[in-house]
Design an enzyme around this catalytic site. Structure first.
Site, mmCIF file in Angstrom:
data_model
loop_
_atom_site.group_PDB
_atom_site.id
_atom_site.type_symbol
_atom_site.label_atom_id
_atom_site.label_comp_id
_atom_site.label_asym_id
_atom_site.label_seq_id
_atom_site.Cartn_x
_atom_site.Cartn_y
_atom_site.Cartn_z
ATOM 1 N N HIS A 1 66.514 19.211 29.812
ATOM 2 C CA HIS A 1 67.105 19.934 28.617
ATOM 3 C C HIS A 1 66.031 20.913 28.112
ATOM 4 C CE1 HIS A 1 68.872 15.646 28.635
ATOM 5 N NE2 HIS A 1 70.022 16.366 28.523
ATOM 6 N N HIS B 1 63.026 18.731 21.058
ATOM 7 C CA HIS B 1 64.036 19.310 20.605
ATOM 8 C C HIS B 1 63.869 19.617 18.864
ATOM 9 C CE1 HIS B 1 66.341 19.309 24.013
ATOM 10 N NE2 HIS B 1 66.334 17.912 23.958
ATOM 11 N N ASP C 1 61.507 19.280 31.431
ATOM 12 C CA ASP C 1 62.336 18.484 30.981
ATOM 13 C C ASP C 1 63.895 18.931 31.298
ATOM 14 O OD1 ASP C 1 63.012 16.164 29.022
ATOM 15 O OD2 ASP C 1 64.634 17.229 28.778
ATOM 16 N N ASP D 1 63.909 13.613 33.427
ATOM 17 C CA ASP D 1 65.400 13.349 33.360
ATOM 18 C C ASP D 1 65.906 14.694 34.393
ATOM 19 O OD1 ASP D 1 64.518 15.271 31.401
ATOM 20 O OD2 ASP D 1 65.766 14.406 29.940
#
Length: 308
Positions: A164, A125, A162, A245
């Site tokens: 996200h 991120h 991931d 995740d």
């Protein structure tokens, strides 16, 4: 050749505070997986610090100064509502980014063929100029730049599974056709990026998945779009942002993947690497906040990369 695993004790010392999901217990769970008798043998290597030169290839000097100067005398400093720095955080972040660069150097020199960086904080991120989403430096991007600028690689593929979207990685390389960035991620979900319409210069491939998506939808995204794109790109190095995740047990998202899905996608990516880049794969830990799922999925990923 054993899988090379890069880590450092500093990755345990990054403490975002009580109740924070990106806790030191995550790296403990990963190490438990690596020590499990069912995990194939690995070669452990202590991660070095990233240098300022390595960081500046993808981050602005102002961002680096902000992170390096963020260490509180005690307690915690909030860079945003989710991204927290404690006394051990900067050292952990330097070791995390350094681990990926070190793995790149080893893989490109023939010292190892594949590597896993068991590090935290995660990185995908972090943009060129902003720490966010638990991430301080963008570990996978720093490593990709090492491959491009030090080893003369012309085509690096980054695969991010991931849950996200790795907005930082996509942002850093959106105008660099030498890097193909692909991502499967839940949408809508933090950080709200990663739409199919976001193509960069034709080098960004996003496959958003709806809440509740299961194995069949995840695997179809790879079989129909991502794996063919990787094959056509013919990477000289394949890098993985390995977040676990998207597992059905994870508390921060709502995809319903099973542990075997991470083994499956790892095997598919390894096949691409065997075809195009002599099996060269570097994986770096991103998210994963159910400790049970993180242990299981890490072992599945490691064993797949080890050839099992």
């Amino acid at each position: 050749m054993k899988l090379a695993v890069y880590s450092h004790a500093a990755c345990h010392a990054h403490d975002p505070g009580p109740g924070h999901p990106e806790s030191p217990s995550r790296i403990v769970a990963v190490m438990q997986a690596l020590e499990d008798p069912a995990c194939l043998p690995i070669h452990r290597i202590e991660a070095q610090r990233a240098t300022r030169e390595q960081l500046e290839r993808v981050h602005t000097p102002a961002h680096i100064d902000t992170v390096l100067g963020a260490t509180p005398a005690s307690g915690y400093r909030y860079l945003d509502a989710d991204t927290v720095v404690s006394t051990g955080s900067v050292e952990a972040a330097l070791r995390a980014a350094g681990a990926v660069c070190q793995a790149v150097d080893a893989v490109m020199s023939g010292g190892s063929q594949r590597a896993f960086c068991a590090v935290r904080p995660p990185g995908h991120h972090a943009t060129a100029s902003v720490a966010m989403g638990f991430c301080l430096f963008n570990n996978i991007a720093v490593g990709a730049a090492q491959a491009l600028l030090v080893h003369g690689i012309e085509r690096v593929a980054i695969v991010d599974f991931d849950v996200h979207h790795g907005n930082g990685t996509a942002d850093i390389f959106a105008a660099d056709a030498r890097v193909l960035y692909t991502s499967t991620h839940q949408s809508p979900l933090y950080p709200g990026t990663g739409a199919r319409s976001q193509h960069g210069v034709g080098n960004l491939l996003h496959e958003p998945l709806p809440a509740g998506a299961r194995s069949d939808q995840f695997r179809a995204a790879y079989e129909t779009r991502i794996l063919p794109a990787l094959d056509a790109f013919a990477p000289q190095l394949l890098m993985i942002s390995a977040g676990f995740d998207a597992h059905r047990l994870d508390p921060l998202a709502n995809l319903d993947l099973e542990t075997e899905d991470f083994a499956w996608v790892s095997r598919q990516l390894l096949a691409i690497a065997e075809k195009h880049c002599s099996g060269r794969v570097i994986s770096s830990l991103e998210g994963g906040y159910s400790l049970t799922a993180l242990r299981e999925s890490t072992m599945a990923h490691i064993n797949a990369l080890s050839g099992s």
